[in-house]
Each structure stands twice: as structure tokens, then as C-alpha cells.
Design an enzyme around this catalytic site. Structure first.
Site, mmCIF file in Angstrom:
data_model
loop_
_atom_site.group_PDB
_atom_site.id
_atom_site.type_symbol
_atom_site.label_atom_id
_atom_site.label_comp_id
_atom_site.label_asym_id
_atom_site.label_seq_id
_atom_site.Cartn_x
_atom_site.Cartn_y
_atom_site.Cartn_z
ATOM 1 N N ARG A 87 0.841 -1.202 0.000
ATOM 2 C CA ARG A 87 0.000 0.000 0.000
ATOM 3 C C ARG A 87 0.879 1.257 0.000
ATOM 4 N NH1 ARG A 87 -2.552 2.275 3.886
ATOM 5 N NH2 ARG A 87 -1.927 0.864 5.537
ATOM 6 N N ARG A 121 1.471 16.442 13.891
ATOM 7 C CA ARG A 121 2.555 16.857 14.811
ATOM 8 C C ARG A 121 2.110 17.908 15.800
ATOM 9 N NH1 ARG A 121 5.413 17.663 10.197
ATOM 10 N NH2 ARG A 121 5.412 19.922 10.415
ATOM 11 N N TYR A 142 -10.698 20.614 2.320
ATOM 12 C CA TYR A 142 -12.124 20.421 2.062
ATOM 13 C C TYR A 142 -12.297 20.272 0.549
ATOM 14 C CZ TYR A 142 -17.143 21.482 2.642
ATOM 15 O OH TYR A 142 -18.510 21.435 2.632
ATOM 16 N N ARG A 195 -21.936 7.943 -0.294
ATOM 17 C CA ARG A 195 -22.029 8.945 -1.380
ATOM 18 C C ARG A 195 -21.132 10.111 -0.980
ATOM 19 N NH1 ARG A 195 -22.390 13.916 -1.090
ATOM 20 N NH2 ARG A 195 -24.502 14.479 -0.538
ATOM 21 N N LYS A 213 -14.690 18.073 7.172
ATOM 22 C CA LYS A 213 -15.778 18.894 7.738
ATOM 23 C C LYS A 213 -15.383 19.360 9.138
ATOM 24 C CE LYS A 213 -19.103 18.530 4.521
ATOM 25 N NZ LYS A 213 -19.984 19.544 3.971
ATOM 26 N N GLU A 284 -23.214 12.981 7.439
ATOM 27 C CA GLU A 284 -22.593 13.523 6.233
ATOM 28 C C GLU A 284 -22.461 12.452 5.162
ATOM 29 O OE1 GLU A 284 -21.609 16.891 6.226
ATOM 30 O OE2 GLU A 284 -21.537 16.504 4.078
ATOM 31 N N ASP A 285 -22.877 12.795 3.972
ATOM 32 C CA ASP A 285 -22.648 11.965 2.793
ATOM 33 C C ASP A 285 -23.129 10.518 2.939
ATOM 34 O OD1 ASP A 285 -21.714 14.320 1.847
ATOM 35 O OD2 ASP A 285 -19.703 13.627 1.343
ATOM 36 N N ASP A 307 -26.298 17.245 7.249
ATOM 37 C CA ASP A 307 -25.730 18.409 6.576
ATOM 38 C C ASP A 307 -26.166 18.501 5.115
ATOM 39 O OD1 ASP A 307 -23.992 20.578 6.161
ATOM 40 O OD2 ASP A 307 -22.436 19.227 5.424
ATOM 41 N N ASP A 308 -26.197 17.362 4.425
ATOM 42 C CA ASP A 308 -26.512 17.389 2.989
ATOM 43 C C ASP A 308 -27.962 17.756 2.743
ATOM 44 O OD1 ASP A 308 -23.919 16.412 1.910
ATOM 45 O OD2 ASP A 308 -24.402 14.794 3.291
ATOM 46 N N ALA A 344 -32.553 14.968 -7.732
ATOM 47 C CA ALA A 344 -33.600 14.774 -6.718
ATOM 48 C C ALA A 344 -33.110 13.792 -5.667
ATOM 49 C CB ALA A 344 -34.880 14.280 -7.385
ATOM 50 N N ALA A 347 -29.664 16.070 -1.366
ATOM 51 C CA ALA A 347 -29.457 17.514 -1.401
ATOM 52 C C ALA A 347 -30.596 18.205 -2.157
ATOM 53 C CB ALA A 347 -28.104 17.823 -2.037
ATOM 54 N N ASN A 463 -20.322 18.788 -6.203
ATOM 55 C CA ASN A 463 -18.902 18.702 -5.847
ATOM 56 C C ASN A 463 -18.336 17.347 -6.241
ATOM 57 O OD1 ASN A 463 -18.845 21.237 -4.442
ATOM 58 N ND2 ASN A 463 -19.985 20.251 -2.798
ATOM 59 N N ASN A 508 -21.927 26.685 -0.789
ATOM 60 C CA ASN A 508 -21.576 25.415 -0.146
ATOM 61 C C ASN A 508 -22.091 25.418 1.282
ATOM 62 O OD1 ASN A 508 -19.768 23.491 1.410
ATOM 63 N ND2 ASN A 508 -19.060 23.133 -0.672
HETATM 64 N N1 LIG Z 1 -22.786 22.669 -2.606
HETATM 65 C C1 LIG Z 1 -23.138 22.015 -1.531
HETATM 66 O O1 LIG Z 1 -23.143 22.557 -0.401
HETATM 67 C C2 LIG Z 1 -23.572 20.597 -1.622
HETATM 68 C C3 LIG Z 1 -23.416 19.889 -2.768
HETATM 69 N N2 LIG Z 1 -23.820 18.581 -2.839
HETATM 70 C C4 LIG Z 1 -23.567 17.873 -4.066
HETATM 71 O O2 LIG Z 1 -24.783 17.501 -4.652
HETATM 72 C C5 LIG Z 1 -24.582 16.344 -5.445
HETATM 73 C C6 LIG Z 1 -25.734 15.388 -5.205
HETATM 74 O O3 LIG Z 1 -25.783 14.979 -3.866
HETATM 75 P P1 LIG Z 1 -26.976 14.034 -3.368
HETATM 76 O O4 LIG Z 1 -28.276 14.689 -3.610
HETATM 77 O O5 LIG Z 1 -26.728 13.631 -1.994
HETATM 78 O O6 LIG Z 1 -26.759 12.809 -4.346
HETATM 79 P P2 LIG Z 1 -27.759 11.702 -4.797
HETATM 80 O O7 LIG Z 1 -26.961 10.641 -5.431
HETATM 81 O O8 LIG Z 1 -28.670 11.366 -3.667
HETATM 82 O O9 LIG Z 1 -28.659 12.430 -5.914
HETATM 83 C C7 LIG Z 1 -28.250 12.700 -7.205
HETATM 84 C C8 LIG Z 1 -29.488 13.034 -8.013
HETATM 85 O O10 LIG Z 1 -29.086 13.480 -9.291
HETATM 86 C C9 LIG Z 1 -29.886 12.849 -10.261
HETATM 87 N N3 LIG Z 1 -29.221 12.793 -11.554
HETATM 88 C C10 LIG Z 1 -28.291 11.895 -11.992
HETATM 89 N N4 LIG Z 1 -28.015 12.123 -13.276
HETATM 90 C C11 LIG Z 1 -28.761 13.178 -13.656
HETATM 91 C C12 LIG Z 1 -28.932 13.846 -14.887
HETATM 92 N N5 LIG Z 1 -28.249 13.491 -15.962
HETATM 93 N N6 LIG Z 1 -29.792 14.884 -14.928
HETATM 94 C C13 LIG Z 1 -30.479 15.272 -13.831
HETATM 95 N N7 LIG Z 1 -30.376 14.646 -12.644
HETATM 96 C C14 LIG Z 1 -29.521 13.609 -12.577
HETATM 97 C C15 LIG Z 1 -30.171 11.484 -9.679
HETATM 98 O O11 LIG Z 1 -31.294 10.881 -10.301
HETATM 99 C C16 LIG Z 1 -30.415 11.850 -8.239
HETATM 100 O O12 LIG Z 1 -31.755 12.257 -8.069
HETATM 101 C C17 LIG Z 1 -23.200 15.822 -5.091
HETATM 102 O O13 LIG Z 1 -22.307 16.148 -6.119
HETATM 103 C C18 LIG Z 1 -22.818 16.587 -3.853
HETATM 104 O O14 LIG Z 1 -21.435 16.831 -3.782
HETATM 105 C C19 LIG Z 1 -24.409 17.951 -1.781
HETATM 106 C C20 LIG Z 1 -24.569 18.613 -0.601
HETATM 107 C C21 LIG Z 1 -24.124 19.967 -0.427
HETATM 108 C C1 LIG Z 2 -20.611 19.966 0.403
HETATM 109 C C2 LIG Z 2 -21.172 18.676 0.694
HETATM 110 O O1 LIG Z 2 -21.589 18.407 1.811
HETATM 111 C C3 LIG Z 2 -21.256 17.689 -0.345
HETATM 112 O O2 LIG Z 2 -20.897 17.973 -1.494
HETATM 113 O O3 LIG Z 2 -21.693 16.573 -0.058
HETATM 114 MG MG LIG Z 3 -21.892 16.351 2.091
#
Ligand SMILES: NC(=O)C1=CN([C@@H]2O[C@H](COP(=O)(O)OP(=O)(O)OC[C@H]3O[C@@H](n4cnc5c(N)ncnc54)[C@H](O)[C@@H]3O)[C@@H](O)[C@H]2O)C=CC1
Ligand SMILES: CC(=O)C(=O)O
Ligand SMILES: [Mg+2]
Length: 622
Positions: A87, A121, A142, A195, A213, A284-285, A307-308, A344, A347, A463, A508
Site C-alpha cells: 500500500r 505533529r 475540504y 455517497r 468537515k 454527512e454523505d 448536513d446534505d 432529486a 441535497a 462537488n 456550499n
Molecule cells: N454545494 C453544496 O453545499 C452541496 C453539494 N452537494 C452535491 O450535490 C450532489 C448530489 O448529492 P446528493 O443529492 O446527496 O446525491 P444523490 O446521489 O442522492 O442524488 C443525485 C441526483 O441526481 C440525479 N441525476 C443523476 N443524473 C442526472 C442527470 N443526468 N440529470 C439530472 N439529474 C440527474 C439522480 O437521479 C439523483 O436524483 C453531489 O455532487 C454533492 O457533492 C451535496 C450537498 C451539499
Molecule cells: C458539500 C457537501 O456536503 C457535499 O458535497 O456533499
Molecule cells: Mg456532504
């Protein structure tokens, strides 16, 4: 080929030290005559892992982990010494490969390693560096680099940080939680790695996101670093690559599901709240399948939030209200905005629910207002536009499914593509939480040119960087400078020529979760209510001045994160007091909190934030 040569020449001073060590009663196994004689240690727990003489890292057997109070302090996969070396070597060689093949950013991981070594450290110095240079290094500890770190964690793992509760630990968690050396823990960030950002299931390697975080909890909210605990709940992984990888650090089995899964998380929650009844747990996630269920299961009993779902919702609301102000309109016009949401999941649905409630409040806060507010949203997921015609519709998305007849009148149908939806709806806002990089293609952005808004807003919130639905360069180049742009990971502002700047805001949840945690801690509330979350979002929304908003700056720069966190925490405390949830904290009782003015609450928050200064140390025997 042997890994260590038997013919290594030892310097005379090293020989002297080794002799002293052996005669002092510490027997080590490299002396051929002593063979398998055990080594007596007078240490336990983290003290062993932090001692290079005794540490075996992931090679500690399960029986040894139990004997030495190490259970939970290491990733669950016990590795042979040869695999450990492999590793390490893969990681070492990667540098050569990177130098040769030119990866996208060879420096990001190198910077993370240097910072991580400092973290190991000297915590005070680490946080001093991070706070003083937050703009430069938040993107390293982050998003986006933390995503790369999780993807490469088997090679980057050195000194363990945090606790691991695995499916194999069922029945043991209540005792193993005492292996953590800190008597007080204020903040836990827990993930099951299912995720991680938009990078999918990274299994046990997702611990990196909990660590990242918590770095922000210390840097932004001034939570004492001795009182934070990153946690990984390892129930397996469904990532086929990791299941086959001999160097993977976690349980190599498919994820537990159903009641078995819930039983593990239940046991973890009971264990941590038994040992630290005042702790706050941030989920988270977690994949959306579990994010909502666990939130509903625990939110009325434990001090926890997701958080999400909840942090992201608050940040999006603040951004959406900022976008209304940026059009020169009052916030109360928010319910007139047409919003297309791509994604959907946990988030996206979190944002939709919160935005609908905010609109309903502005429209009269009654059932009719709540019903009518949902007509402002069009939701597109991987299968296209979500309508009532969708088979096996996800129950969390159901409230936002559009009526088929109504869609027919609008020239849309079940499963319509994002570009079709944007063309027909001509939305004010296009918000992405899809984890699909580049989803807001040239065609989609061209369609947004027909938006009925005087200043359309684009939120490419996924992200890390490569998952952003579009870059600010592309958005500004297609739509010109009269737009509002925000992304989840940081991008530079865009030079539009002639002295004009296209502002790229970072939308964010980092602008809220530290303040939600700190405010909850200092209020002493036993739960985190919707009102407390709403107060946090409203404070963030009001933080930016009219001048800034008109320029297109709807979120503060990260260099102001300590200040905004303080303000958000104060708003959370005030709401907890008003809802009669505050029970006080650390000698500050709830009655006193109730008498505080707004400024006094902010002062109270400030005084309780940890600062990275060396304390004077005094030795005292136990
Ligand atoms: N900016 C911020 O503070 C945050 C950003 N995020 C980001 O949001 C993203 C999604 O997170 P989650 O909702 O937890 O993931 P998730 O996997 O639960 O949801 C993803 C969604 O996107 C949809 N999707 C996939 N392909 C698609 C397409 N071609 N067109 C339209 N929709 C599509 C899926 O069907 C699903 O509903 C991640 O990249 C995460 O990093 C999440 C939390 C906070
Ligand atoms: C920012 C955050 O929590 C996420 O992308 O999942
Ligand atoms: Mg998150």
C-alpha cells in the site's frame, strides 16, 4: 525478495540506543535470539498508535486490538505487513507516475500531505496556518481536494484519525466508544461513505470527508480540536473496485441493508450519546436512500442533523433569496420565481422542501400557500422531468411530481430532458445537485437565454470541481455578465474584459453547518428544530449588503467564514431561546441566555470559540 535486508549497517549511536532499550526491559522482535517473545508495553490506545516503536498500524490483529484498547481506532481490515508495504509503495510510486503522466493537479495532494503531517505533529500550529490562510487551504482540506484524498485514501492513510465502527463490531460499540481518549466530545461528523461528494460509494475511505468537515468546525466555528471526533460507520461497500482491491482498508463485503443496517447505526448512536450525552452528531454523505430515513428516525430524540439535506437547503435558500435581491426585487418576491432543479437526491429534495416552505411562509403560511408554492418547481433527475406519470416514484420526490395534463399544456411530458424543460419553462433559476459534471451544457445554457428573469441565476452546486454542472467561464461566456453564478466547489472569478468581473460565488453548506453546530452546542438545545435551521439560513441571507448583492456577490468570501459562522451561531441560539429549547451550556444557564441582547449573544459566541494559541502546560501526576 525480502523487504528488509538483514545486512543493514546500524550506526554505533543507534546500536547504543537499541541496547539501552532492550536492557530497560523493552524487548523487540528484531533480535533473532528472542524470536517470538512478546514485547511488553506500558501504553494503550492512541499512545501506542502514535509511538513509532510499537505501532503496527493496520496490521494489529483483532485480538491485539482488543487487548490494547485499539478497537475502533483503526480501519477494520486487518492487513498483513506485506500488504501494508505494498500500500505504501503504490502511494510512493504514484508520485513518479504523476510526474511522468501529468495528472490534473499534482500539487493538491502534495499540499494535503504536508498539511496532514503538520496536523499530526502540532494541532495548534495546523489550525493557526489554516485559519490565517483559509482561502488558500480550505480547497485543500475540504472540497475539491478532500474528494481526491478519499479516492486515494488507501495510499494516503498514515496515522489514524477518528473512530471506525464496523458491522463486525455489533454488540461491542458501547464498550469500544471508551477507547477514544477524550473525556469530552462536542462534535461528531459521521459518514458511512456511501455517497462521498459526487464521487459515489468510497466505503471506509470516506472518513476523509468527516475529517475535512471537522477541520472547518475548528477553523470556522472555533470548536476545540480536542473535542471533535470523525467517525466512519463501515457496513461494507457496493463499490466493485474496492471489493476486489487487496489494499482496501474497509470491510470487503456488500453493504448491509434494511434492519441490519439500521441496527448498526442505532447501536452507534446509543454508544456515543451514552458516553457523551451533550455531543452533536452531523450526518454527512449518506446515500439519499438512508439520509432521510435516519434523519426522521433520530432528529426528535438526539442532537443531530443531516448536513446534505438540511445544511445544503439553508445555503440554497440564502442563495435563492440573494438572487431575488440581485434582480433589484424585494425578497418577498421569492414565491414568484420559477425554479428548475436538476437532481432529486438528498441535497436536491432537501432544497426543494425548504424552498417550498419558505415560499409558503411568504404567501401566508397556510395550507393553500403550501400547496400553491409547489407549482414553482420543475424537478429533473436521471430519468428526466418528474411527473405524476412516473412509475415507482421515489416518495420523497412525489410532492414535486408535476401534473401530466398541466405539463401537456406546457409542451412537456414525463421524462422530458433538461434542455426541453429549460426551453419551455424559461426559469429564473437553474439549480444543479445532480453530481453530473457539465450537465448544464452549451445547449441548456443557450436555452436559458430566453429566461423571463431580468437576471437569471445558475447554481452549479455539485462537488467536487469536476462534478460541477458547469463552470463560471462557460456560463458567463454564453449568457453574458447579467447573471448570478454560484458553484459548490471554488472557482475563480471570471475576467469579462473592460474591467468587468463575473463573480463566482461558492454556494456550499460550509457557510451554515459550523454555525448550526456551534449555536446548538452553546444554546444547550437537545434537538435541532426547523426554526433553528431557518434562523441560520435567514442570517446568512441577510449577511450580504445590498451593494454586494447588486454586484452579483450573494455569498461571503471564505475569508469571512469565522465571522459569518459567529453570526449564524448567534441566530441559532436566539431561535432556540425563543422556542424554549435552550437549556444552557457550561455554566451559562438558559435564564441568563434569555436576558441577552442580540449583541450579547454574539459576544457570548465569540468568547466560547477556541483560538489556536499555545497554552502553558503544567505536569501533574494522575
Ligand atoms: N454545494 C453544496 O453545499 C452541496 C453539494 N452537494 C452535491 O450535490 C450532489 C448530489 O448529492 P446528493 O443529492 O446527496 O446525491 P444523490 O446521489 O442522492 O442524488 C443525485 C441526483 O441526481 C440525479 N441525476 C443523476 N443524473 C442526472 C442527470 N443526468 N440529470 C439530472 N439529474 C440527474 C439522480 O437521479 C439523483 O436524483 C453531489 O455532487 C454533492 O457533492 C451535496 C450537498 C451539499
Ligand atoms: C458539500 C457537501 O456536503 C457535499 O458535497 O456533499
Ligand atoms: Mg456532504
Amino acid at each position: 525478495m525480502p523487504i528488509f535486508s538483514n545486512h543493514v549497517r546500524l550506526s554505533s549511536s543507534l546500536l547504543q540506543r537499541l541496547k539501552r532499550h532492550v536492557t530497560a526491559g523493552v524487548h523487540r522482535s528484531f533480535t533473532t535470539t528472542e524470536g517470538n517473545r512478546p514485547t511488553i508495553v506500558h501504553k494503550r490506545s492512541l499512545d501506542i498508535l502514535h509511538d513509532p516503536w510499537f505501532n503496527k498500524g493496520t496490521a494489529f490483529s483483532m485480538t491485539e486490538r482488543d487487548r490494547l484498547d485499539l478497537r475502533g481506532l483503526l480501519p477494520p481490515n486487518v492487513m498483513s505487513p506485506n500488504l501494508q508495504i505494498e500500500r505504501f509503495m503504490v502511494d510512493l510510486k504514484r508520485l513518479q507516475v504523476q510526474a511522468r503522466d501529468g495528472p490534473s493537479d499534482p500539487n493538491a495532494l502534495a499540499k494535503w500531505r504536508i498539511l496532514n503531517r503538520l496536523h499530526d505533529r502540532n494541532e495548534t500550529m495546523y489550525y493557526k496556518v489554516l485559519i490565517a490562510n483559509i482561502e488558500e487551504y480550505a480547497p485543500v482540506v475540504y472540497t475539491p481536494t478532500v474528494g481526491l484524498v478519499c479516492q486515494n485514501y488507501s495510499g494516503l492513510f498514515r496515522r489514524p484519525r477518528g473512530m471506525y465502527f464496523s458491522a463486525e463490531d455489533r454488540g461491542e460499540m458501547m464498550s469500544m466508544v471508551y477507547n477514544w481518549p477524550a473525556e469530552q466530545v462536542d462534535m461528531i461528523v459521521v459518514t458511512d461513505g456511501s455517497r462521498v461528494l459526487g464521487l459515489g460509494d468510497l466505503g471506509v475511505h470516506g472518513i476523509g470527508i468527516a475529517i475535512g468537515k471537522l477541520d472547518l468546525y475548528v477553523a470556522a466555528a472555533g470548536i476545540n480540536p480536542q473535542r471533535v471526533l470523525p467517525v466512519m460507520i463501515d457496513v461494507g461497500t457496493n463499490n466493485g473496485k474496492l471489493l476486489k482491491d487487496p489494499l482496501y482498508l474497509g470491510l470487503q463485503q456488500h453493504r448491509l441493508d434494511g434492519d441490519d443496517y439500521v441496527a448498526v447505526v442505532d447501536e452507534f448512536m446509543e454508544a456515543v450519546f451514552t458516553r457523551w450525552p451533550n455531543v452533536i452528531v452531523q450526518f454527512e454523505d449518506f446515500q439519499s436512500k438512508w439520509a432521510f430515513k435516519l434523519l426522521q428516525r433520530y432528529r426528535n430524540t438526539y442532537r443531530m442533523f443531516n448536513d446534505d439535506v438540511q445544511g445544503t437547503a439553508g445555503v440554497a435558500i440564502a442563495g435563492l433569496l440573494g438572487a431575488v435581491r440581485a434582480q433589484g426585487r424585494p425578497m418577498i418576491d421569492f414565491p414568484k420565481q420559477k425554479i428548475v432543479v436538476a437532481g432529486a437526491g438528498s441535497a436536491g429534495i432537501g432544497v426543494l422542501n425548504a424552498a417550498r416552505k419558505t415560499m409558503a411562509r411568504m404567501l401566508g403560511n397556510n395550507e393553500i400557500a403550501y400547496e400553491s408554492a409547489k407549482s414553482q418547481f420543475w424537478v429533473v433527475d436521471a430519468k428526466g422531468l418528474i411527473t405524476e406519470g412516473r412509475e415507482n416514484i421515489d416518495p420523497d420526490a412525489l410532492p414535486f411530481a408535476r401534473n401530466l395534463k398541466e405539463m401537456d399544456r406546457q409542451g412537456l411530458r414525463e421524462g422530458a430532458s433538461l434542455v426541453e424543460v429549460v426551453k419551455q419553462v424559461k426559469p429564473d433559476v437553474l439549480l444543479g445537485l445532480s453530481a453530473v459534471g457539465g450537465l448544464f451544457s452549451k445547449e441548456v445554457l443557450e436555452a436559458l437565454k430566453d429566461s423571463t428573469s431580468t437576471r437569471p441565476a445558475i447554481f452549479a452546486m455539485s462537488n467536487p470541481t469536476k462534478n460541477a454542472e458547469c463552470t463560471p467561464e462557460v456560463a458567463f461566456s454564453i449568457l453574458g455578465d447579467n447573471i448570478i453564478f454560484a458553484s459548490g466547489s471554488p472557482f475563480r472569478d471570471v475576467d469579462l474584459g473592460n474591467g468587468r468581473i463575473g463573480h463566482c460565488n461558492q454556494g456550499n453548506n460550509m457557510y451554515l453547518f459550523p454555525g448550526i453546530g456551534l449555536g446548538t452546542l452553546l444554546s444547550g438545545s437537545r434537538v435541532i428544530s426547523d426554526g433553528m435551521l431557518q434562523a441560520a439560513a435567514e442570517r446568512l441571507a441577510a449577511y450580504m449588503s445590498d451593494d454586494e448583492v447588486i454586484q452579483g456577490i450573494i455569498f461571503p468570501s471564505i475569508s469571512r467564514i469565522r465571522d459569518i459562522t459567529q453570526e449564524v451561531a448567534a441566530a441559532v441560539i436566539k431561535e432556540a431561546v425563543e422556542e424554549d429549547l435552550a437549556e444552557g451550556h457550561n455554566g451559562m444557564d438558559a435564564r441568563e441566555l434569555r436576558k441577552f441582547s442580540q449583541n450579547e449573544i454574539v459576544e457570548y459566541v465569540k468568547k466560547n470559540m477556541w483560538n489556536p494559541e499555545y497554552p502553558t502546560l503544567v505536569y501533574k501526576q494522575d
